[in-house]
Scaffold this motif. Structure first.
Motif, PDB file in Angstrom:
ATOM      1  N   UNK A 198       0.721  -1.451  -0.017  1.00 50.58           N
ATOM      2  CA  UNK A 198       0.101   0.132  -0.128  1.00 50.58           C
ATOM      3  C   UNK A 198       0.926   1.264   0.009  1.00 50.58           C
ATOM      4  N   UNK A 199       0.471   2.258  -0.621  1.00 51.64           N
ATOM      5  CA  UNK A 199       1.066   3.546  -0.733  1.00 51.64           C
ATOM      6  C   UNK A 199       0.401   4.623   0.017  1.00 51.64           C
ATOM      7  N   UNK A 200       0.985   5.682   0.681  1.00 53.37           N
ATOM      8  CA  UNK A 200       0.364   6.649   1.284  1.00 53.37           C
ATOM      9  C   UNK A 200       1.291   7.932   0.961  1.00 53.37           C
ATOM     10  N   UNK A 201       0.455   8.969   0.689  1.00 52.90           N
ATOM     11  CA  UNK A 201       1.141  10.289   0.572  1.00 52.90           C
ATOM     12  C   UNK A 201       0.974  11.026   1.955  1.00 52.90           C
ATOM     13  N   UNK A 202       2.383  11.584   2.396  1.00 52.92           N
ATOM     14  CA  UNK A 202       2.341  12.071   3.736  1.00 52.92           C
ATOM     15  C   UNK A 202       2.671  13.519   3.557  1.00 52.92           C
ATOM     16  N   UNK A 203       2.302  14.348   4.662  1.00 48.71           N
ATOM     17  CA  UNK A 203       2.599  15.669   4.412  1.00 48.71           C
ATOM     18  C   UNK A 203       3.629  16.313   5.486  1.00 48.71           C
ATOM     19  N   UNK A 204       4.561  17.224   5.263  1.00 46.47           N
ATOM     20  CA  UNK A 204       5.307  17.690   5.953  1.00 46.47           C
ATOM     21  C   UNK A 204       5.133  19.286   5.575  1.00 46.47           C
ATOM     22  N   UNK A 205       4.986  20.214   6.881  1.00 46.34           N
ATOM     23  CA  UNK A 205       4.951  21.662   6.551  1.00 46.34           C
ATOM     24  C   UNK A 205       6.371  22.370   6.257  1.00 46.34           C
ATOM     25  N   UNK A 206       7.352  21.456   6.182  1.00 43.10           N
ATOM     26  CA  UNK A 206       8.732  22.067   6.373  1.00 43.10           C
ATOM     27  C   UNK A 206       9.516  20.952   5.497  1.00 43.10           C
ATOM     28  N   UNK A 207      10.663  21.419   4.845  1.00 44.73           N
ATOM     29  CA  UNK A 207      11.501  20.425   3.944  1.00 44.73           C
ATOM     30  C   UNK A 207      12.410  19.758   4.838  1.00 44.73           C
ATOM     31  N   UNK A 208      12.271  19.956   6.361  1.00 47.74           N
ATOM     32  CA  UNK A 208      13.464  19.329   7.055  1.00 47.74           C
ATOM     33  C   UNK A 208      13.132  17.807   6.913  1.00 47.74           C
ATOM     34  N   UNK A 209      11.897  17.071   6.352  1.00 47.79           N
ATOM     35  CA  UNK A 209      11.972  15.871   6.217  1.00 47.79           C
ATOM     36  C   UNK A 209      12.970  15.392   5.353  1.00 47.79           C
ATOM     37  N   UNK A 210      13.680  16.164   4.555  1.00 49.02           N
ATOM     38  CA  UNK A 210      14.639  15.776   3.778  1.00 49.02           C
ATOM     39  C   UNK A 210      15.783  15.311   4.208  1.00 49.02           C
ATOM     40  N   UNK A 211      15.949  15.609   5.380  1.00 45.16           N
ATOM     41  CA  UNK A 211      17.248  15.543   6.670  1.00 45.16           C
ATOM     42  C   UNK A 211      17.057  14.255   7.121  1.00 45.16           C
ATOM     43  N   UNK A 267      10.148  18.740  14.481  1.00 48.14           N
ATOM     44  CA  UNK A 267      10.808  19.763  14.088  1.00 48.14           C
ATOM     45  C   UNK A 267      10.124  20.848  12.987  1.00 48.14           C
ATOM     46  N   UNK A 268       9.489  20.078  12.127  1.00 46.53           N
ATOM     47  CA  UNK A 268       8.699  21.032  11.213  1.00 46.53           C
ATOM     48  C   UNK A 268       7.418  21.755  12.054  1.00 46.53           C
ATOM     49  N   UNK A 269       6.787  20.991  12.748  1.00 45.74           N
ATOM     50  CA  UNK A 269       5.638  21.737  13.697  1.00 45.74           C
ATOM     51  C   UNK A 269       6.325  22.847  14.468  1.00 45.74           C
ATOM     52  N   UNK A 270       7.557  22.626  15.048  1.00 51.60           N
ATOM     53  CA  UNK A 270       8.162  23.698  15.876  1.00 51.60           C
ATOM     54  C   UNK A 270       8.719  24.924  15.120  1.00 51.60           C
ATOM     55  N   UNK A 271       8.872  24.578  13.851  1.00 46.13           N
ATOM     56  CA  UNK A 271       9.295  25.474  12.786  1.00 46.13           C
ATOM     57  C   UNK A 271       7.972  26.441  12.663  1.00 46.13           C
ATOM     58  N   UNK A 272       6.844  25.977  12.443  1.00 47.33           N
ATOM     59  CA  UNK A 272       5.703  26.508  12.133  1.00 47.33           C
ATOM     60  C   UNK A 272       5.345  27.255  13.473  1.00 47.33           C
ATOM     61  N   UNK A 273       5.554  26.889  14.511  1.00 45.42           N
ATOM     62  CA  UNK A 273       5.248  27.588  15.925  1.00 45.42           C
ATOM     63  C   UNK A 273       6.273  28.859  15.853  1.00 45.42           C
ATOM     64  N   UNK A 298       3.455  31.254  15.595  1.00 47.07           N
ATOM     65  CA  UNK A 298       2.862  31.361  17.086  1.00 47.07           C
ATOM     66  C   UNK A 298       2.039  30.131  17.366  1.00 47.07           C
ATOM     67  N   UNK A 299       2.047  29.075  16.396  1.00 54.28           N
ATOM     68  CA  UNK A 299       1.146  28.155  16.983  1.00 54.28           C
ATOM     69  C   UNK A 299       1.757  26.848  16.114  1.00 54.28           C
ATOM     70  N   UNK A 300       1.607  25.654  16.671  1.00 54.41           N
ATOM     71  CA  UNK A 300       2.104  24.347  16.052  1.00 54.41           C
ATOM     72  C   UNK A 300       1.190  23.918  14.856  1.00 54.41           C
ATOM     73  N   UNK A 301       1.810  23.076  14.373  1.00 49.73           N
ATOM     74  CA  UNK A 301       1.183  22.613  13.059  1.00 49.73           C
ATOM     75  C   UNK A 301       0.361  21.511  13.313  1.00 49.73           C
ATOM     76  N   UNK A 302      -1.073  21.526  13.332  1.00 49.12           N
ATOM     77  CA  UNK A 302      -1.679  20.512  13.594  1.00 49.12           C
ATOM     78  C   UNK A 302      -1.840  19.327  12.314  1.00 49.12           C
ATOM     79  N   UNK A 303      -1.446  19.855  11.175  1.00 47.91           N
ATOM     80  CA  UNK A 303      -1.165  19.037  10.042  1.00 47.91           C
ATOM     81  C   UNK A 303      -0.070  17.930  10.199  1.00 47.91           C
ATOM     82  N   UNK A 304       0.916  18.321  10.856  1.00 48.57           N
ATOM     83  CA  UNK A 304       2.105  17.603  11.170  1.00 48.57           C
ATOM     84  C   UNK A 304       1.930  16.524  12.208  1.00 48.57           C
TER      85      UNK A 304
END
Length: 101
Positions: free
Chosen positions: A14-27, A50-56, A60-66
């Motif tokens: 099975x495949x899944x498309x996942x979301x990150x609000x930041x390019x940090x996932x590439x690390x 880390x991505x959620x913290x960058x959004x915060x 000023x708020x964490x990323x619920x998407x992450x």
């Protein structure tokens, strides 16, 4: 912030498309990378945290998407907890417009 999607294939194919609000996932994940399920979850947990913290920091708020994405990954991964050698393959990292990274 530049959004990024990472497309993964679970042990059952099975495949899944996942979301990150930041390019940090590439690390933490690479296209073509194959990770034991537990390692994939840990890498995702770290990167999405880390991505959620960058959004915060920026908005000023964490990323619920992450956090929602991490929950989905953890839920899917739980199905493979008892399978020795179960692996997740990262098939692609893509920009929000669909172009490859």
């Amino acid at each position: 912030m530049p959004e990024l999607y990472f497309h993964v294939r679970w042990p059952d194919g099975e495949t899944q498309r996942c979301y990150s609000p930041s390019t940090v996932i590439e690390e933490y994940l690479t296209t073509g990378g194959v990770y034991d399920v537990g390692d994939f979850v840990e890498r995702s947990r770290t990167a999405l945290g880390i991505a959620s913290d960058r959004v915060r920091e920026k908005y000023g708020f964490a990323c619920t998407g992450a956090s929602d994405q991490l929950g989905q990954i953890e839920e899917t991964a739980a199905a493979y907890a008892g399978l020795d050698g179960a692996q997740v393959a990262v098939e692609a990292l893509r920009n929000a417009d669909g172009s490859a990274r």
